[in-house]
Design an enzyme around this catalytic site. Structure first.
Site, PDB file in Angstrom:
ATOM      1  N   ASP A  23       7.297   8.107  -4.916  1.00 36.02           N
ATOM      2  CA  ASP A  23       6.972   8.939  -3.878  1.00 36.02           C
ATOM      3  C   ASP A  23       7.573   8.558  -2.818  1.00 36.02           C
ATOM      4  O   ASP A  23       8.606   7.662  -2.871  1.00 36.02           O
ATOM      5  CB  ASP A  23       5.316   8.620  -3.751  1.00 36.02           C
ATOM      6  CG  ASP A  23       4.745   9.355  -2.331  1.00 36.02           C
ATOM      7  OD1 ASP A  23       4.923  10.554  -2.271  1.00 36.02           O
ATOM      8  OD2 ASP A  23       3.958   8.614  -1.593  1.00 36.02           O
ATOM      9  N   SER A  24       7.294   9.244  -1.649  1.00 39.36           N
ATOM     10  CA  SER A  24       7.938   8.650  -0.225  1.00 39.36           C
ATOM     11  C   SER A  24       7.692   7.242   0.152  1.00 39.36           C
ATOM     12  O   SER A  24       8.002   6.748   1.011  1.00 39.36           O
ATOM     13  CB  SER A  24       7.745   9.809   0.888  1.00 39.36           C
ATOM     14  OG  SER A  24       6.314   9.543   1.180  1.00 39.36           O
ATOM     15  N   CYS A  32       4.258  13.063  -5.842  1.00 35.22           N
ATOM     16  CA  CYS A  32       4.087  13.759  -4.387  1.00 35.22           C
ATOM     17  C   CYS A  32       4.137  14.923  -4.297  1.00 35.22           C
ATOM     18  O   CYS A  32       5.063  15.670  -5.103  1.00 35.22           O
ATOM     19  CB  CYS A  32       5.582  13.070  -3.691  1.00 35.22           C
ATOM     20  SG  CYS A  32       6.026  13.765  -2.410  1.00 35.22           S
ATOM     21  N   GLU A  71       0.998   4.499   5.959  1.00 31.71           N
ATOM     22  CA  GLU A  71       1.617   3.535   5.767  1.00 31.71           C
ATOM     23  C   GLU A  71       1.645   2.533   6.778  1.00 31.71           C
ATOM     24  O   GLU A  71       1.843   1.193   6.159  1.00 31.71           O
ATOM     25  CB  GLU A  71       3.157   4.117   5.884  1.00 31.71           C
ATOM     26  CG  GLU A  71       3.446   5.058   4.690  1.00 31.71           C
ATOM     27  CD  GLU A  71       3.850   4.454   3.319  1.00 31.71           C
ATOM     28  OE1 GLU A  71       4.424   3.355   3.353  1.00 31.71           O
ATOM     29  OE2 GLU A  71       3.794   5.272   2.277  1.00 31.71           O
ATOM     30  N   CYS A  76      -1.828  15.805  -0.549  1.00 33.52           N
ATOM     31  CA  CYS A  76      -0.710  14.930  -0.429  1.00 33.52           C
ATOM     32  C   CYS A  76      -1.171  13.690  -0.942  1.00 33.52           C
ATOM     33  O   CYS A  76      -2.507  13.143  -0.934  1.00 33.52           O
ATOM     34  CB  CYS A  76      -0.536  14.742   1.339  1.00 33.52           C
ATOM     35  SG  CYS A  76       0.502  13.436   1.473  1.00 33.52           S
ATOM     36  N   HIS A 115      -0.811  10.482  -0.456  1.00 31.41           N
ATOM     37  CA  HIS A 115      -1.389   9.373   0.693  1.00 31.41           C
ATOM     38  C   HIS A 115      -2.654   9.667   1.060  1.00 31.41           C
ATOM     39  O   HIS A 115      -3.331   8.669   1.433  1.00 31.41           O
ATOM     40  CB  HIS A 115      -0.419   9.589   1.912  1.00 31.41           C
ATOM     41  CG  HIS A 115       0.919   8.955   1.683  1.00 31.41           C
ATOM     42  ND1 HIS A 115       2.141   9.708   1.225  1.00 31.41           N
ATOM     43  CD2 HIS A 115       1.401   7.811   2.391  1.00 31.41           C
ATOM     44  CE1 HIS A 115       3.262   8.671   1.104  1.00 31.41           C
ATOM     45  NE2 HIS A 115       2.663   7.460   1.803  1.00 31.41           N
TER      46      HIS A 115
HETATM   47  N1  DGL Z   1       2.674  11.685  -0.581  1.00 32.63           N
HETATM   48  C1  DGL Z   1       3.427  12.835  -0.338  1.00 32.63           C
HETATM   49  C2  DGL Z   1       2.732  14.047  -0.738  1.00 32.63           C
HETATM   50  O1  DGL Z   1       2.126  13.823  -1.594  1.00 32.63           O
HETATM   51  C3  DGL Z   1       4.560  12.867   0.492  1.00 32.63           C
HETATM   52  C4  DGL Z   1       4.247  12.328   2.204  1.00 32.63           C
HETATM   53  C5  DGL Z   1       5.409  12.302   3.116  1.00 32.63           C
HETATM   54  O2  DGL Z   1       6.139  11.616   2.760  1.00 32.63           O
HETATM   55  O3  DGL Z   1       5.267  13.156   3.855  1.00 32.63           O
HETATM   56  O4  DGL Z   1       2.969  15.092  -0.203  1.00 32.63           O
END
Ligand code: DGL
Length: 263
Positions: A12-13, A76, A157, A189, A191
């Protein structure tokens, strides 16, 4: 002869994919897992799909060259939207599991026929999201309240979700959903499950929040089983990061102390 444990690459990011890793580690045993938090390039959600595709291909090649992975989990939504078709074409022998917003279960379970969708700007403007919504529109008539949340990933984050600025953003984004009596919100997302308590506080405890973690873990389980995976023994977890990461947060999410290796 003892079979070698299957190897799984997850990325993931940043920390968001660890919400998926939690679901995977409650489901999958006896495998080696390699997780990359691509924090150097985070957030993905405000990048172009070309940029995101390049990050994904670099990570996949790294996994294949250095860890000979059998399965890849794109933990992600944003990266899945930009890359899943190319990944399946380029790596036909790899088991690949992507992430998509849990719109289907949300449509099936809403009582008010009003569903909120929170996601990154890149996910919401992507063709993949648009065609998912179109495909599901026949299930039943439901009004979708879509909201892009630029900046939310950074607040998660940086652990600044409790700040006034972050609260004000979330409150403004959720207001139309609250007014319309949305009873189900899709966390589009990976996150966003980490912001669940803030979202519930603003919306009310009774709203149902849906993420994709368990669906991904179950799909991975099915694919691994097809390759003869026994699903017994320990799940070994190795964590890599391309930039800064909050180690305490990682430990909390993984559920045990873990030493991130910087790539
Ligand atoms: N966790 C990610 C997602 O599911 C990416 C969030 C990001 O880096 O903008 O979209």
């Amino acid at each position: 002869m003892k079979r070698e444990a299957l190897k799984i690459g997850v990325f993931d990011s940043g920390l968001g994919g660890l919400t998926v890793l939690q679901a995977i580690s409650s489901t999958i045993k006896g495998a080696k897992l390699f997780y990359i938090a691509d924090t150097k390039n985070a957030p993905y959600g405000n990048k172009t799909s070309q940029q995101i595709l390049q990050y994904v291909l670099d990570i996949t090649d790294y996994f294949i060259e250095n860890h000979q992975i059998d399965a890849l989990v794109v933990a992600c939504n944003t990266a899945t939207s930009a890359s899943i078709a190319t990944l399946r074409e380029r790596y036909p022998n790899l088991m690949i599991v992507g992430t998509e917003p849990a719109i289907k279960p949300a449509i099936e379970q809403t009582q008010t026929a009003k569903v909120g969708v929170l996601a990154t700007p890149a996910t919401l403007r992507g063709d993949k999201y648009q065609s998912l919504v179109e495909r599901l529109s026949g299930i039943k008539e439901v009004e979708l309240f879509e909201q892009a949340c630029p900046g939310l990933v950074e607040h998660i984050e940086n652990r600044t979700l409790e700040s006034k600025e972050s609260r004000a953003l979330l409150t403004a984004w959720l207001l139309p959903m609250k007014r319309a009596k949305v009873d189900t919100i899709v966390l589009g997302c990976t996150h966003y499950p980490l912001a669940s308590s803030a979202i519930k506080e603003i919306m009310s405890e009774s709203v149902t929040l849906l993420d994709s973690g368990m669906a991904i873990a179950n799909r991975l389980f099915t694919l691994l089983k097809e390759r003869g995976h026994k699903n017994s023994g320990n799940l070994e977890i190795n964590l890599y990061t391309t930039g800064k990461i909050d180690k305490d947060f990682v430990d909390t999410l993984v559920g045990k102390p873990i030493e991130p290796i910087t790539l």
